[in-house]
Write a protein that holds these residues in place. Structure first.
Motif, mmCIF file in Angstrom:
data_model
loop_
_atom_site.group_PDB
_atom_site.id
_atom_site.type_symbol
_atom_site.label_atom_id
_atom_site.label_comp_id
_atom_site.label_asym_id
_atom_site.label_seq_id
_atom_site.Cartn_x
_atom_site.Cartn_y
_atom_site.Cartn_z
ATOM 1 N N VAL A 79 0.841 -1.193 0.000
ATOM 2 C CA VAL A 79 0.000 0.000 0.000
ATOM 3 C C VAL A 79 0.876 1.241 0.000
ATOM 4 O O VAL A 79 2.023 1.214 0.454
ATOM 5 N N MET A 80 0.297 2.316 -0.523
ATOM 6 C CA MET A 80 0.916 3.626 -0.455
ATOM 7 C C MET A 80 0.220 4.365 0.680
ATOM 8 O O MET A 80 -1.001 4.493 0.682
ATOM 9 N N GLY A 89 -3.209 4.531 -2.128
ATOM 10 C CA GLY A 89 -3.001 3.703 -3.301
ATOM 11 C C GLY A 89 -2.522 2.324 -2.901
ATOM 12 O O GLY A 89 -2.249 2.060 -1.722
ATOM 13 N N ALA A 90 -2.447 1.455 -3.891
ATOM 14 C CA ALA A 90 -1.971 0.092 -3.660
ATOM 15 C C ALA A 90 -1.328 -0.426 -4.931
ATOM 16 O O ALA A 90 -1.638 0.029 -6.040
ATOM 17 N N TRP A 109 -3.291 1.126 -8.209
ATOM 18 C CA TRP A 109 -4.217 2.254 -8.280
ATOM 19 C C TRP A 109 -3.736 3.340 -7.324
ATOM 20 O O TRP A 109 -3.020 3.067 -6.365
ATOM 21 N N THR A 110 -4.106 4.572 -7.623
ATOM 22 C CA THR A 110 -3.851 5.686 -6.706
ATOM 23 C C THR A 110 -5.152 6.451 -6.507
ATOM 24 O O THR A 110 -6.015 6.478 -7.384
ATOM 25 N N ALA A 111 -5.271 7.063 -5.343
ATOM 26 C CA ALA A 111 -6.475 7.815 -4.979
ATOM 27 C C ALA A 111 -6.686 8.986 -5.924
ATOM 28 O O ALA A 111 -5.739 9.540 -6.493
ATOM 29 N N ALA A 123 5.969 3.825 -7.229
ATOM 30 C CA ALA A 123 5.674 2.517 -6.633
ATOM 31 C C ALA A 123 6.051 1.398 -7.595
ATOM 32 O O ALA A 123 6.635 0.382 -7.184
ATOM 33 N N LEU A 124 5.736 1.571 -8.866
ATOM 34 C CA LEU A 124 6.050 0.539 -9.852
ATOM 35 C C LEU A 124 7.560 0.363 -10.011
ATOM 36 O O LEU A 124 8.058 -0.763 -10.095
#
Length: 193
Positions: A79-80, A89-90, A109-111, A123-124
């Motif tokens: 998770v972010m 995000g996650a 996904w991000t908010a 993140a990726l």
């Protein structure tokens, strides 16, 4: 090697005030809040979710399954998290396979209120490094709906290349949808057996 990977996944700062960290059982309430807040934002890109999904109990069940997969080395759910403890995000590596395939799929996904900050890209990049250096995966695959240009840009900026079109690939938002497939080759070392 997978056991080593699941033990070595740690927190990493990916943007000012945002950490990428392993999903934990205590995240059910925060994740539920994130999904409720972003329901309309995510709806065009996700499967139809039952109402139960948007409850703390539904998230506890879902997290239990993800954490079992993590313990088995089949998935890496992250998770972010913002500085105030909010999940924004996650990103998940799933379908981790070693042997001659040495591959996994990634989804993220991000908010809505965190768009255009580079969180998904950061993140990726972090997940690709972990997958290459710790698990020694050879490749990571991703898919996007044809019209999800933003996600395609994230993938391309992270070194993924388009490898084709998959008709009726995923059941998203109530219908079978065509997807563009991407992959990133992480290394050319011999496979982990």
């Amino acid at each position: 090697m997978i056991a080593e990977f699941t033990e070595r996944v740690e927190k990493a700062e990916i943007a000012a005030g945002v950490l990428l960290r392993p999903l934990a059982a205590v995240d059910a309430e925060a994740l539920c809040s994130a999904y409720v807040e972003n329901r309309k934002h995510l709806e065009p890109w996700e499967p139809v979710r039952p109402e139960y999904f948007f409850t703390v109990e539904g998230q506890k069940e879902r997290l239990g399954g993800l954490l079992r997969q993590f313990a088995e080395g089949a998935a890496v759910p992250l998770v972010m998290e913002s500085a105030d403890g909010r999940i924004v995000g996650a990103i998940t590596l799933s379908g981790v396979s070693l042997g001659p395939f040495c591959s996994a799929q990634v989804g993220y996904w991000t908010a809505a209120d965190q768009q255009k900050r580079g969180l998904a890209q950061a993140a990726l990049h972090a997940v690709c490094r972990m997958a290459r250096d710790t698990v020694r995966l050879h490749r990571i695959e991703a898919s996007t709906l044809i019209e999800n240009i933003g996600s395609q840009r994230v993938l391309e900026k992270c070194g993924f290349e388009s490898i084709g079109l998959a008709p009726s690939y995923l059941h998203i938002n109530g219908e079978w949808r065509d997807c563009r497939l991407f992959q990133r080759i992480l290394h050319d070392r011999p496979p982990v057996m």
